[in-house]
Scaffold this motif. Structure first.
Motif, PDB file in Angstrom:
ATOM      1  N   UNK A  25       0.864  -1.172   0.000  1.00 42.68           N
ATOM      2  CA  UNK A  25       0.000   0.000   0.000  1.00 42.68           C
ATOM      3  C   UNK A  25       0.909   1.234   0.000  1.00 42.68           C
ATOM      4  N   UNK A  26       0.301   2.405   0.123  1.00 39.06           N
ATOM      5  CA  UNK A  26       1.100   3.627   0.172  1.00 39.06           C
ATOM      6  C   UNK A  26       1.871   3.759   1.481  1.00 39.06           C
ATOM      7  N   UNK A  27       1.519   2.930   2.466  1.00 39.60           N
ATOM      8  CA  UNK A  27       2.141   3.028   3.785  1.00 39.60           C
ATOM      9  C   UNK A  27       3.227   1.964   3.928  1.00 39.60           C
ATOM     10  N   UNK A  28       4.471   2.424   4.002  1.00 38.39           N
ATOM     11  CA  UNK A  28       5.601   1.502   4.125  1.00 38.39           C
ATOM     12  C   UNK A  28       5.468   0.622   5.361  1.00 38.39           C
ATOM     13  N   UNK A  29       4.843   1.142   6.406  1.00 41.46           N
ATOM     14  CA  UNK A  29       4.690   0.383   7.647  1.00 41.46           C
ATOM     15  C   UNK A  29       3.832  -0.859   7.471  1.00 41.46           C
ATOM     16  N   UNK A  30       3.047  -0.932   6.386  1.00 45.83           N
ATOM     17  CA  UNK A  30       2.172  -2.084   6.149  1.00 45.83           C
ATOM     18  C   UNK A  30       2.835  -3.138   5.264  1.00 45.83           C
ATOM     19  N   UNK A  31       4.025  -2.891   4.767  1.00 42.66           N
ATOM     20  CA  UNK A  31       4.671  -3.859   3.892  1.00 42.66           C
ATOM     21  C   UNK A  31       5.181  -5.036   4.712  1.00 42.66           C
ATOM     22  N   UNK A  32       5.099  -6.234   4.128  1.00 43.93           N
ATOM     23  CA  UNK A  32       5.574  -7.442   4.798  1.00 43.93           C
ATOM     24  C   UNK A  32       6.347  -8.307   3.809  1.00 43.93           C
ATOM     25  N   UNK A  33       7.327  -9.058   4.302  1.00 46.74           N
ATOM     26  CA  UNK A  33       7.998 -10.016   3.419  1.00 46.74           C
ATOM     27  C   UNK A  33       7.058 -11.155   3.046  1.00 46.74           C
ATOM     28  N   UNK A  34       7.359 -11.837   1.954  1.00 51.99           N
ATOM     29  CA  UNK A  34       6.583 -13.008   1.551  1.00 51.99           C
ATOM     30  C   UNK A  34       6.672 -14.086   2.633  1.00 51.99           C
ATOM     31  N   UNK A  35       5.607 -14.876   2.719  1.00 52.28           N
ATOM     32  CA  UNK A  35       5.541 -15.980   3.679  1.00 52.28           C
ATOM     33  C   UNK A  35       5.486 -17.290   2.905  1.00 52.28           C
ATOM     34  N   UNK A  36       6.249 -18.271   3.359  1.00 51.26           N
ATOM     35  CA  UNK A  36       6.196 -19.631   2.806  1.00 51.26           C
ATOM     36  C   UNK A  36       6.088 -20.559   4.013  1.00 51.26           C
ATOM     37  N   UNK A  37       4.860 -20.757   4.471  1.00 51.47           N
ATOM     38  CA  UNK A  37       4.609 -21.432   5.740  1.00 51.47           C
ATOM     39  C   UNK A  37       4.406 -22.925   5.511  1.00 51.47           C
ATOM     40  N   UNK A  38       5.315 -23.732   6.042  1.00 54.84           N
ATOM     41  CA  UNK A  38       5.209 -25.187   5.948  1.00 54.84           C
ATOM     42  C   UNK A  38       4.393 -25.701   7.132  1.00 54.84           C
TER      43      UNK A  38
END
Length: 313
Positions: free
Chosen positions: A236-249
């Protein structure tokens, strides 16, 4: 992004997310790693996990143990999933004739005092919408929903079933899979369940299906085999909402809660049997609009604005 042979390729593409509302984090729970919320006197163990609009109760039941719901606490119907072959589940109801479901399948139990009993030790899953408010505090992740997630549309139940009230059972054996439709889909007034057949071996890594949903959560319940849930949170426009990709086993049984509008796909890994059940609350309009996809649509009507029609990608 679906492959050309995936029946979902005919669905209208979802719109790109535009809101700057916070996006909830992906969550996954391997149930056997958690302490059960309830242990009966016979030894049945029950775990509760919730999404925004419903509670999933997974019970590793002891033969003969009755899983009861009283009339005061269960005013609305609930859904029961039998994830494995080799057992018969008996349903009783204070106001209606009982019913049985043998082997894998789905049952819908009307509101009122009722019970679920297995004839052998085995697993059974019950789905209760959030109007069954007594169950919300029992959920392992109750704190995650202390405040409603703004991206998820609230529950608005669909029309009541047609005909007289009854315990309705849908055994897999009566509904063979058809490559012309996507899975084996049933709905109630509050839920939609896509419950396929087990598959052997890993999923082809060149045939994954990353996609997103605009305003509803997808809960993926894995009941056999190992999976990796791949999840990407859009910027989104808010950097604080960015997250790395998840690969959950995860190993089965496990519950994955996939929030909108994250891009996601699930990959079976390893050898052996794999089975995943997708759950939505309320029912999905896009799946309901596809002719023949919802197998009990003659009993559970869709709202007037969700008329079955043919859609091209």
């Amino acid at each position: 992004m679906y492959s050309a042979t995936d029946p979902r390729a005919a669905l209208a593409p979802a719109a790109a997310p535009r809101s700057d509302d916070p996006i909830a984090p992906f969550a996954a729970f391997e149930l056997l790693d958690l302490d059960p919320a309830e242990v009966s006197t016979r030894g049945s163990r029950t775990w509760y996990v919730r999404a925004q609009n419903f509670v999933l109760a997974y019970t590793r039941a002891v033969a003969g143990d009755r899983l009861a719901r009283g009339a005061a606490e269960q005013a609305h119907e609930y859904v029961v999933l039998v994830p494995h072959e080799g057992t018969t589940v008996r349903f009783d109801h204070a106001d209606l004739p009982g019913a049985e479901l043998t082997g894998r399948g789905v049952a819908i139990v009307p509101g009122g005092a009722s019970g679920v009993t297995l004839d052998t030790d085995g697993d059974v899953v019950r789905l209760f919408d959030v109007r069954s408010s007594d169950l919300l505090p029992r959920c392992h992740n109750a704190a995650d929903y202390a405040e409603p997630h703004p991206r998820v549309a609230p529950l608005q139940p669909w029309p009541d079933p047609l005909g007289e009230p009854a315990i309705r059972c849908y055994p897999h054996s009566a509904y063979p899979l058809d490559p012309a439709r996507f899975g084996r889909i049933f709905r109630s007034s509050a839920f939609m369940v896509n419950f396929g057949d087990p598959r052997t071996g890993p999923r082809n890594p060149d045939r994954l299906s990353p996609h997103h949903h605009d305003d509803f959560e997808q809960v993926s319940l894995t009941v056999a085999g190992d999976y990796v849930h791949h999840v990407r949170t859009p910027w989104t426009a808010k950097l604080s909402q960015w997250r790395p990709d998840v690969h959950a086993a995860v190993a089965s049984p496990a519950v994955a809660i996939i929030p909108p509008p994250t891009e996601h796909t699930s990959q079976a890994v390893g050898e052996g049997e794999h089975l995943l059940i997708d759950i939505f609350c309320p029912p999905r309009a896009d799946f309901s609009a596809r002719p023949g996809w919802v197998l009990n649509a003659d009993t559970y009507p869709a709202p007037d604005h969700v008329a079955p029609h043919h859609v091209t990608a």
